[in-house]
Write an enzyme that holds these catalytic residues in place. Structure first.
Site, PDB file in Angstrom:
ATOM      1  N   SER A 115       0.841  -1.191   0.000  1.00  0.00           N
ATOM      2  CA  SER A 115       0.000   0.000   0.000  1.00  0.00           C
ATOM      3  C   SER A 115       0.886   1.255   0.000  1.00  0.00           C
ATOM      4  CB  SER A 115      -0.976  -0.045   1.178  1.00  0.00           C
ATOM      5  OG  SER A 115      -2.008   0.883   1.007  1.00  0.00           O
TER       6      SER A 115
ATOM      7  N   ASP B 241     -17.662 -16.879 -10.463  1.00  0.00           N
ATOM      8  CA  ASP B 241     -16.739 -17.836  -9.853  1.00  0.00           C
ATOM      9  C   ASP B 241     -16.248 -18.900 -10.839  1.00  0.00           C
ATOM     10  OD1 ASP B 241     -15.408 -19.623  -8.283  1.00  0.00           O
ATOM     11  OD2 ASP B 241     -16.958 -19.805  -6.745  1.00  0.00           O
TER      12      ASP B 241
ATOM     13  N   VAL C   9     -13.061 -23.221 -12.320  1.00  0.00           N
ATOM     14  CA  VAL C   9     -13.008 -23.796 -10.979  1.00  0.00           C
ATOM     15  C   VAL C   9     -13.972 -23.035 -10.063  1.00  0.00           C
ATOM     16  CG1 VAL C   9     -11.494 -24.434  -9.069  1.00  0.00           C
ATOM     17  CG2 VAL C   9     -10.550 -24.210 -11.360  1.00  0.00           C
TER      18      VAL C   9
ATOM     19  N   ASP D 287      -8.673  -6.367  -4.362  1.00  0.00           N
ATOM     20  CA  ASP D 287      -8.293  -5.191  -3.579  1.00  0.00           C
ATOM     21  C   ASP D 287      -9.486  -4.235  -3.530  1.00  0.00           C
ATOM     22  OD1 ASP D 287      -7.158  -2.600  -2.847  1.00  0.00           O
ATOM     23  OD2 ASP D 287      -5.201  -3.498  -3.220  1.00  0.00           O
TER      24      ASP D 287
ATOM     25  N   HIS E 151      -6.932  -6.066  -0.123  1.00  0.00           N
ATOM     26  CA  HIS E 151      -5.866  -5.071  -0.068  1.00  0.00           C
ATOM     27  C   HIS E 151      -4.764  -5.507   0.908  1.00  0.00           C
ATOM     28  CE1 HIS E 151      -3.942  -1.256  -0.593  1.00  0.00           C
ATOM     29  NE2 HIS E 151      -4.040  -0.945   0.677  1.00  0.00           N
TER      30      HIS E 151
END
Ligand SMILES: *[C@@H]1O[C@H](CO)[C@@H](O)[C@H](O)[C@H]1NC(C)=O
Ligand SMILES: *[C@@H]1O[C@H](CO)[C@@H](O)[C@H](O)[C@H]1NC(C)=O
Ligand SMILES: *[C@@H]1O[C@H](CO)[C@@H](O)[C@H](O)[C@H]1NC(C)=O
Ligand SMILES: *[C@@H]1O[C@H](CO)[C@@H](O)[C@H](O)[C@H]1NC(C)=O
Ligand SMILES: *[C@@H]1O[C@H](CO)[C@@H](O)[C@H](O)[C@H]1NC(C)=O
Ligand SMILES: *[C@@H]1O[C@H](CO)[C@@H](O)[C@H](O)[C@H]1NC(C)=O
Ligand SMILES: *[C@@H]1O[C@H](CO)[C@@H](O)[C@H](O)[C@H]1NC(C)=O
Ligand SMILES: *[C@@H]1O[C@H](CO)[C@@H](O)[C@H](O)[C@H]1NC(C)=O
Ligand SMILES: *[C@@H]1O[C@H](CO)[C@@H](O)[C@H](O)[C@H]1NC(C)=O
Ligand SMILES: *[C@@H]1O[C@H](CO)[C@@H](O)[C@H](O)[C@H]1NC(C)=O
Ligand SMILES: *[C@@H]1O[C@H](CO)[C@@H](O)[C@H](O)[C@H]1NC(C)=O
Length: 535
Positions: free
Chosen positions: A192, A259, A264, A423, A459
């Site tokens: 970050s 998904d 998968v 994130d 994040h």
């Protein structure tokens, strides 16, 4: 208990950068030190526990004469450990320096980097952190303005770049004074703000660190700040502020819908571009959900919620509709319990926006330069102008966007960046763009810089994915033995709660599941098409 050489006279002839002047120095012997450090706080290294460690804490304060600043740098020098039963100050050191980065508005010297340092001394590193002259401030509100209309440019400059040069040079010198030799290798580890610090070191001070780990870096700073407030501006323009529960419900539905796109079903959106193209948040409008914000009362998802989510995923655009920056990935948590960008505050029945705190400080204090300006009702036009002004005034100081890493490469240094694909704050595509642009400029980029995307990681830490805990060791192998990381192991938690070992791949490769596999190695890195990122 005393530690040999852990006294101020050892550091009496410290050679500090010419631009600095020492104000004070303390040495504190720390003995019988124990720690249990979780992997997530080390970012790129495994959990570690130990007892009975000793180190010399050398903390010094310096100023840049004429700037009236006061910067604190704290170094921990491994002295001995209980197992080794040594008393000499030399043997337990691994001959390396590991500097740890900060987060949010802090350059270092708070609990998170202290965890990083505890991890580092546990592996024998000399380790260091700087407060960049900001003291214990956790927001920039304490220091940003010298007076109304006047930003403390020296403090900002210290945070953004100068303290990083200092911490590298001072760390090497403190280690030399204590051990009689400079670190053989120096590393940076941060995420970050800490990731941005690492990138700044690679760009502006090439050669100072041999290896740099930059997680979810806050580069393209002005655009990152614009991205933080973009969802709020979308709401302000509509005059509608949906319940957080609506936004959460759409994000969850996107994760479920997308998904399996990567082949998968595991709770992780691997194909983020396919998800953005395929999943339509507007199809959720009218769906009934139980709303946490209303004590579980049933509400229908509104059109306003779909608009906010759609715009957040597509990224900031100007009033004229020109796309300016990358959005967050479908499935990322846009609310994130006070950290999220699309948060609203719905007390007493009606909702108002809840501007992201980092962007709020940046625009109110550094751009509007006012302690009373409030971005609560920021308009689209104002946001356009604020981001432009940010680049004009602070681009070279803060944006951290120089893609010419040729000197970094020439010096033989190596960098690894990494970014979680869910994130909730900084767009993963920003780091991807940086990697693409460095690669476009420098043909053999992968010889000195590699980037790893991490599906399911939020994040810096948390989410369905664990942290890339082998990257520090792999960076060392790259720097010291010339062994570049071709993949990196990671643990993910599947929908059923089970942990599975997978691999992360150096960009542009992607990890794919080999259904025909018979061994345990079912995830492999394969070439993937990565078209140049357009805006
Ligand atoms: C070292 O710390 C441990 C607890 O972590 C304690 O049990 C032990 O007595 C301490 N040893 C000394 C010599 O202080
Ligand atoms: C290191 O020394 C500084 C300055 O005295 C102090 O603030 C800090 O808490 C010390 N850290 C440890 C781990 O001893
Ligand atoms: C900053 O300026 C004040 C007032 O002139 C002075 O008292 C103080 O010593 C200075 N601090 C530093 C670190 O130079
Ligand atoms: C540890 O050091 C002490 C004091 O020097 C010594 O008596 C003892 O034998 C050492 N223990 C080991 C395991 O080396
Ligand atoms: C502690 O001692 C053990 C055993 O000698 C050694 O393997 C380890 O590297 C030492 N750790 C540090 C931090 O010196
Ligand atoms: C979602 O946002 C993008 C970017 O602003 C826009 O082009 C698109 O039309 C929006 N989708 C819908 C259904 O409104
Ligand atoms: C939400 O708004 C209320 C009333 O305006 C305010 O008191 C409260 O602090 C706000 N909550 C947050 C998390 O900002
Ligand atoms: C934002 O606008 C609302 C509605 O006009 C107003 O009540 C509020 O005071 C404004 N907030 C700020 C910080 O200007
Ligand atoms: C890139 O690497 C190749 C193969 O190692 C080498 O032949 C070439 O000279 C390098 N190009 C540059 C610009 O360094
Ligand atoms: C990450 O997860 C840990 C452990 O579950 C939790 O304590 C922490 O609050 C989380 N941190 C963030 C930033 O979400
Ligand atoms: C994955 O989990 C196993 C078991 O807890 C652990 O030994 C291993 O170090 C983890 N690997 C990574 C890359 O985190």
């Amino acid at each position: 208990m005393s530690i040999p050489l852990c006294n101020p006279s050892t550091f009496a002839s410290l050679l500090l950068p010419i631009s600095t002047s020492l104000l004070s120095l303390t040495t504190t012997p720390v003995t019988n030190f124990s720690a249990s450090v979780p992997a997530i706080t080390r970012l790129t290294a495994p959990a570690i526990s130990y007892t009975g460690l000793s180190f010399c804490n050398v903390t010094l304060t310096y100023t840049h004469p004429g700037q009236n600043d006061s910067v604190i740098v704290e170094t921990w020098l491994p002295a001995s450990n209980a197992t080794a039963n040594t008393t000499a100050a030399t043997s337990p050191w691994n001959f390396r320096l590991l500097a740890v980065g900060g987060g949010g508005w802090a350059a270092g010297r708070y609990d998170f980097p202290y965890y990083g340092m505890k991890g580092a001394i546990g592996e024998g590193y000399a380790t260091i952190t700087t407060d960049a002259g900001l003291g214990s401030a956790t927001t920039s509100r304490e220091w940003a303005l010298l007076s109304e209309g006047n930003v403390d440019l020296y403090k900002l400059q210290n945070l953004m770049s100068v303290s990083l040069r200092d911490v590298g040079e001072i760390g090497k010198e403190v280690a030399r004074s204590f051990y009689g030799e400079k670190p053989r290798y120096s590393y940076w580890n941060g995420c970050s703000q800490g990731g941005r610090q690492g990138m700044m070191l690679a760009q502006r001070y090439p050669g100072l660190f041999d290896g740099i780990l930059a997680g979810a870096p806050g580069i393209y700073w002005s655009e990152a700040m614009g991205g933080f407030e973009w969802p709020q501006v979308v709401m302000n323009e509509m005059g509608r502020w949906p319940y957080s529960c609506e936004v959460v419900a759409i994000s969850k539905a996107a994760t479920t819908w997308c998904d399996g796109l990567d082949g998968v079903v595991d709770g992780i959106v691997g194909d983020v571009d396919g998800c953005l193209e395929g999943f339509d948040p507007f199809e959720m409008v009218g769906t009934e959900i139980e709303c946490d914000n209303l004590g579980g009362r049933t509400v229908e998802i509104t059109e306003a919620a779909a608009v906010v989510v759609n715009k957040t995923w597509h990224g900031r655009e100007t009033v004229e509709g020109k796309r300016r920056w990358y959005g967050l990935t479908p499935g990322s948590d846009l609310i994130a319990n006070g950290l999220g960008v699309a948060e609203t505050n719905c007390t007493s029945g009606s909702c108002i926006g809840e501007p992201n705190a980092l962007g709020k400080d940046w625009f109110e204090l550094f751009i509007a330069k006012s302690s009373t300006f409030n971005i609560q009702n920021l308009t689209h036009k104002e946001l356009d102008r604020f981001v432009q002004a940010s680049k004009q005034e602070f681009g070279s100081m803060a944006d951290t966007v120089d893609t010419d890493l040729s000197e970094f490469a020439r010096q033989g240094s190596k960098m690894i960046s990494w970014h979680g694909l869910v994130d909730q704050l900084l767009a993963p595509k920003a780091t991807e763009k940086y990697y693409q642009d460095v690669s476009a400029l420098l043909p053999n980029t992968s010889d000195f810089y590699r980037h790893f995307e991490i599906p399911g990681l939020e994040h810096c830490l948390n989410g369905s994915s664990g942290n890339p805990t082998e990257l520090l060791a792999q960076l060392r192998a790259w720097v010291e033995e010339g062994v570049a990381p071709e993949s990196s192991p990671v643990n993910v938690t599947r929908l059923n709660g089970q942990t599975e070992a997978r691999v992360l791949c150096p960009y542009p490769k992607k990890a794919t599941f080999d259904a025909s596999c018979t061994t345990g190695e079912c995830w492999v890195c394969e070439d993937a098409a990565r078209p140049p990122l357009a805006l």
